[in-house]
Design an enzyme around this catalytic site. Structure first.
Site, PDB file in Angstrom:
ATOM      1  N   LYS A 117      12.521   9.227  20.150  1.00 26.20           N
ATOM      2  CA  LYS A 117      11.883   8.579  21.092  1.00 26.20           C
ATOM      3  C   LYS A 117      11.970   7.202  21.148  1.00 26.20           C
ATOM      4  O   LYS A 117      11.739   6.624  20.160  1.00 26.20           O
ATOM      5  CB  LYS A 117      10.517   9.000  21.373  1.00 26.20           C
ATOM      6  N   LYS A 143       4.771   9.648  13.875  1.00 22.60           N
ATOM      7  CA  LYS A 143       4.494   8.100  14.456  1.00 22.60           C
ATOM      8  C   LYS A 143       3.506   7.542  13.653  1.00 22.60           C
ATOM      9  O   LYS A 143       2.797   8.394  12.931  1.00 22.60           O
ATOM     10  CB  LYS A 143       4.427   8.033  15.849  1.00 22.60           C
TER      11      LYS A 143
END
Length: 385
Positions: free
Chosen positions: A85, A28
């Site tokens: 995700k 991320k």
């Protein structure tokens, strides 16, 4: 067995947390918020550098429409990560978004992320499951505005994990977690705990990862080790970490950890007039904790009163209890799950029944059954723990 997930932003950080013993890498961009997506080329670079050494997840962000969401997931899945995700805040947590991803869920393991600071709806877990999602995660959206446990108490987290189990979803917890949170969350048996800020220099999530901080978190989360006994049907584990370090048998010194005069509203009582409302109950808990031969100046060598309070709240959060003896026994058993606890005394008093107090006090010691660690092993592919 609960796994350690570490969020990384580049190949160097990925190598650091691999060397530090993380179980799952999460890709991320921390500068973009809770689910900031890396550029797909940067994500693919990390995937190539790590190869198949660890399973990897990647954030696809929180796009605003079903079509852009599907495109973002497809692009991130193409990098070769094991899980993608997707964030579902209230304005986006709709059945339409989940349905848009159902075709991709056939080939890509999707993790839906709900946010504790956005009043999540547990019913959405059923929608995720019906559209092929592999798991769910609970995080915090507003970083720097409180930890997961600031927004949701331990009993609510227990309910979230229970709902995930009911829907056959993997479950993870994250949200500015700190070292003292780890032993409080382990008894809930999530499949993984996620970390970023607590691994970084100065504990600033946008800074680089500090290997020494990775080591602290890693030591707090039990790892599967070679079984030391051969009883059939028993999964033996040596539990490591704060409150999960079993002291050596020859140690006889103990420390007394206590919680006294804790008053909580409880749904308790066998009479009809005691149902449908709460009454005040006072808890006094004394736990004799075996001293460990390893002495630390951080959380790895400490058993905290937090886990005693959490044990009470977990049980109270599961609904009405008829008998005070049942409550006392449940609290004692929950505390004795920690191998370092040798014995516990639980005293519970009802304060609203008479002009005075009535209640029960029980004492329990560790038995052979309590010594068995039965933590469930998470079924994540590529787990090298």
């Amino acid at each position: 067995m609960t796994l350690m997930l570490a969020s990384v932003a580049n190949p160097a950080e990925a190598e650091t947390v691999c060397a530090g013993g993380a179980d799952i890498l999460d890709l991320k961009d921390p500068s973009k918020g809770a689910l900031g997506a890396l550029d797909v080329d940067d994500a693919a670079r990390i995937v190539r550098s790590i190869g198949k050494r660890l399973p990897m997840s990647a954030a696809a962000g929180s796009p605003g429409s079903p079509s852009t969401l599907a495109d973002a997931v497809a692009a991130m899945a193409a990098t070769g990560v094991d899980y993608v995700k997707i964030g579902f805040s209230p304005d986006r947590a709709t059945a339409d978004c989940a349905r848009a991803l159902a075709p991709q869920a056939k080939n890509t393991r999707l993790i839906g992320v709900l946010f504790a600071d956005y009043a999540p709806d547990w019913d959405f877990l059923r929608i995720m499951a019906s559209n092929g999602f592999a798991g769910a995660m609970l995080d915090t959206a507003k970083k720097g505005k409180g930890r997961l446990l600031d927004h949701m108490d331990i009993a609510a987290l227990d309910r979230f994990i229970g709902r995930c189990r009911e829907n056959k979803l993997l479950c993870g917890l994250a949200g500015s977690l700190e070292a003292p949170d780890v032993p409080r969350l382990l008894p809930l048996e999530p499949d993984y705990l996620g970390f970023r800020g607590s691994l970084c220099h100065g504990r600033v999530r946008e800074d680089a990862i500090d290997p020494s901080l990775v080591g602290i978190i890693r030591d707090l989360i039990p790892r599967e080790v070679e079984a030391t006994r051969n009883e059939p049907g028993v999964d033996w584990r040596l539990l490591l970490g704060r409150g999960f370090v079993a002291a050596k048998e020859q140690f006889v010194e103990t420390d007394l950890i206590f919680v006294h005069d804790l008053v909580l509203p409880c749904a308790i009582g066998a009479y009809d007039f005691e149902r449908g409302h709460t009454q005040n109950v006072r808890f006094n808990i004394d736990a004799d904790v075996l001293r460990n031969d390893a002495r630390f100046d951080d959380m790895r060598g400490v058993f905290s009163y937090d886990v005693i309070i959490d044990s009470i709240k977990i049980i109270l959060g599961r609904g009405h209890v008829d008998l005070i003896e049942t409550l006392a026994s449940g609290v004692a058993d929950e505390i004795l799950r920690y191998p370092c606890v040798a014995r516990v005394c639980v005293r519970i008093e009802k304060l609203d029944v008479v002009r005075g107090t009535v209640g029960v006090e029980i004492k329990r010691e560790r038995t052979a059954e309590h010594s068995i660690a039965t933590a469930r092993v998470a079924a994540l592919p590529g787990n090298a723990a």
